[in-house]
Every structure is written in C-alpha cells, then in structure tokens.
Write an enzyme that holds these catalytic residues in place. Sequence first.
Site, PDB file in Angstrom:
ATOM      1  N   ASP A   1      -1.044   5.754  -6.719  1.00  0.00           N
ATOM      2  CA  ASP A   1      -1.444   4.819  -5.669  1.00  0.00           C
ATOM      3  C   ASP A   1      -1.489   3.390  -6.203  1.00  0.00           C
ATOM      4  OD1 ASP A   1      -2.378   4.003  -3.143  1.00  0.00           O
ATOM      5  OD2 ASP A   1      -4.454   4.056  -3.849  1.00  0.00           O
TER       6      ASP A   1
ATOM      7  N   ASP B   1       0.829  -1.200   0.000  1.00  0.00           N
ATOM      8  CA  ASP B   1       0.000   0.000   0.000  1.00  0.00           C
ATOM      9  C   ASP B   1       0.866   1.253   0.000  1.00  0.00           C
ATOM     10  OD1 ASP B   1      -1.954   1.864   0.203  1.00  0.00           O
ATOM     11  OD2 ASP B   1      -2.677   1.254   2.182  1.00  0.00           O
TER      12      ASP B   1
END
Length: 475
Positions: free
Chosen positions: A355, A156
């Site tokens: 992301d 992440d």
Amino acid sequence: MTQISPLLILSLILIIIIPPSAVALSNYEVLDVSASLSKALQVFSNSDDLDLVQEAQQLQPLSSSSSSFSVTLHPRSSLHRHHRNNNYTSLTLSRLARDAARVHSILSKHSRAAAALSKPQQLESPLISGAKQGSGEYFARIGVGRPAKDSLMVIDTGSDVTWLQCQPCSNCYDQTNPIFNPSSSSTYKPLNCQSDKCSSLQVSACRRTNTCLYQVSYGDGSYTVGDFATETISFASSGGSVDNIALGCGHDNQGLFAASDGLLGLGRGALSLPSQIKATSFSYCLVNRDSTSSSTLEFNSAHPSDSVLAPLLKNSLISTFHYVGLTGISVGGRPVDIPASLFEIGNGRGGVIVDSGTAVTRLRTEVYNLVRDSFARLVQNLPSAGDFSLFDTCYDLSSMTTARVPTVSFQFSGGKTLPLPPTNYLIPVDNAGKFCFAFAGTSGQLSIIGNAQQQGTRVSYDLANNYIGFSPNKC
Ligand SMILES: *[C@@H]1O[C@H](CO)[C@@H](O)[C@H](O)[C@H]1NC(C)=O
C-alpha cells in the site's frame, strides 16, 4: 635473522581477507544515525514550498495507449509545511495518528468485502470520526478536463475511484489550487445511471435527471460525494491525454487530503485509473517522507532490471488491493520461524497487501511479535528507549553517529529476497536521536507493507504479468 614461515604469512593473509567476525557482520548493517536524523530534520528547513503553478508542464497528445509516460510525485511534507515549531516528536505523532486512521480505513473496507456484500449499497450519510486526519502521503500531478486544469492528487493503491473537489461546493476542504469547475471544461460529461461505470460503483445513487451519484467513504472520517462523470485526463511531461475517464466530481468532501485537489485511485478494481486506461503496469518511487524532492509515477514502463520480483496476487473477495506473495521475513540473516500460512490469503481474510498510503508496515500480531523478538534479541549495545505511539521497540541513539543493526529482509514466493535498508526499518521519532523499529502489529489476518519500508525503492506493479518488482535506489 628470524625466518618467517610461509604458513604464518598465509594465515596473516587469510586473517586480512577474512576477518574472524565476517560471518556475524554480514547479518548486521550500519545505520548512519547522524545522516538519518539530519535528513529527517530537513523537513523543517526553510526551503520554499513547492510552487504548484511553476511546475505545470506542457501536455502532448498520447500516441498510443501502451506507450509509457510519467507524472511527478511529491511527498506530503513538501506541500504541507505548516510546522509551527521544529518539533519532530509532534510531527511524528500526527503522522502516526494519520497512519492509524489509514489502517483502520483499509481494515474496514477489507472486512466489508469479506462480509461479501452482494448488492450495491445506497448513499448514506458518511461516518465522521473525531480524527479528521485524512489519507495520503504522496501526490501526483495530472491535468483534468479541457483545457487541462493542473491538479495535485493523492495517490492511493488502496482504492479505485478517482475524484476531485468540484464546484459548486456544498462542503469542500481547503486545497491549494482553485477548485475544479466542470462548466469550464468542454469534455465534462455526467454518466447516466444505467452506465456500466455507474453500476461498478460500490455506493451509488441516481439523480432525478438520471445521472449517477457516487460516494466513497474511507472509514477514517474522510469521504467524498458528488456526480460521477467522464473527463479527459492528461499526463504532464512525457504524457498525453486520455478521454472518457470515469471520475468523481465531488461537491461534498471531508477529510484532510492535505492540500490536494483530490485522489488518484491506483487499485486493481475496474474503476481504477490503471484499469480504465488499460495500463499494463505502473510504478512509483517514494522519496524520503521528509524531503522536498520529487520522483515519478510511471505507466507502462518496464521495471528496472535489478528489481526483486514477487508474485502479484488476487483476492476473489476484493478486487481493489494489490496482494503480494510474501512467504517469510528474515532478521539478522536468518528466517524468523513463521508458519507460511500466516501470510496466505486463505479464505480471503488473510494475505499481505502493498500500500502506498500506509506508512508503517503492519503485520498480524503473531507475526509481528516473532519478528520484533528476533530483532530485539539480535540488537547489541543499543540502549533501549521504551516505546513511542504505535512502536514498542525503540532505542536511544543520541550518543552515536552510526549504529550496527540486524538486517531485515522480506522473502517472496519464487525464492527472491528483498533486503531492507536500515533507514527503512529503524526510523527517528524525535529531534534528539530516539529511533524506533518501524513495524507494528495489527489485529485480524491482513498484513500491509507500508511506505516507510518502500522508501527509495521503485515499486513496479506489472498488471499484465502479475508480479511486483522492488528496485533499490531508483528515485
Ligand atoms: C514536542 O512535542 C511533544 C508532543 O507534542 C511534547 O511533549 C514536547 O514537550 C515538545 N517538545 C518541545 C521541545 O517543544
């Protein structure tokens, strides 16, 4: 005998070399519809699930902290194959629901930061939404503790704290591996409440024993709470091990982090793994979301020489996210007329982040509408097929084996252009051949470059020199 004039021959040659449509063609690319669809439907193939145990690798001592090493990286689909029916529509719908939850969690973290909370918060009971969709689409394999326990972690880039489920569990979700037991690791050490690492947490509390408790909530209903401790982390294959990495030992964890053991925080904040191991860079390559193949997450390795380089920017309001200097988007070879200010970080509320966990690129609504309109205007002879979930521009390509589609590219400050492969912006959403333009609008000022647009690309985050590199076909 007729005389053939040299002029005629010259013009024939010119016509062969430069067909009249050449200029228009360069603004279009061919999408291989059949290949794209059959690749997507491979997700239902009978190939065996990843064997978690078989993949465990030898761990070697790390020679120096700046040497490069890598770990394997797997897409969610290779770990989580309980698709009872071969229905790609329902698979896509559940992915997009998960993606909406992910974006919600990023936006809520972003707005909390923008609200400039100065004092650290205390533990509170986490918000649980109805959509228990969880985060994460790609998983890395690392070792935790001594002896090293093989652990599969969601990667992440949008959060910092690394954590894994820990015994004793007051509440743990189902995971594939046995749950980590800190009492069987000789290197597990709880952090005390006065430690810098404990103070760096956004949400923390203190046990009566003066040891540090952490909590991370992802805003989508997912959260983890437990002891904040230091452990040895080891990196399989070319890697080694690093001692005293602060991580969360989660006794109360909620959310479907697929079958993973926990999460690897690759953000830019002080507690992220790259920050703690003082990595000068890291990079990943995201294989197709529907494939069972794997790639690597690498640390401290040089970016591929053909990388398109873009500035990596910081937002003083929030240290976690990786901001990129996007200045424009071109469709069909022409820049869409977007004021550059719409991409700027500005007062801290705007900007564009890259992301790993968001699937579909979100552009602020004004920008999305302009890009979508340019694309739809330039599309020729593709039957429209309405909308699908968060997509509003879809085409019925069921009768085609290939389709000619306008090109889409990102422009970065510094002048470099990243052309996207057509498979990264026109994606199948059902079994039949409905394809959608894989961008969406989002309210607010933050835009997010998602992993659908990063597939097949090695994305290198050079933290020492502040740039992001994008290199095609490096998985
Ligand atoms: C596939 O799933 C969608 C949405 O869940 C449903 O509407 C559709 O009927 C399903 N199709 C088949 C062939 O089962």
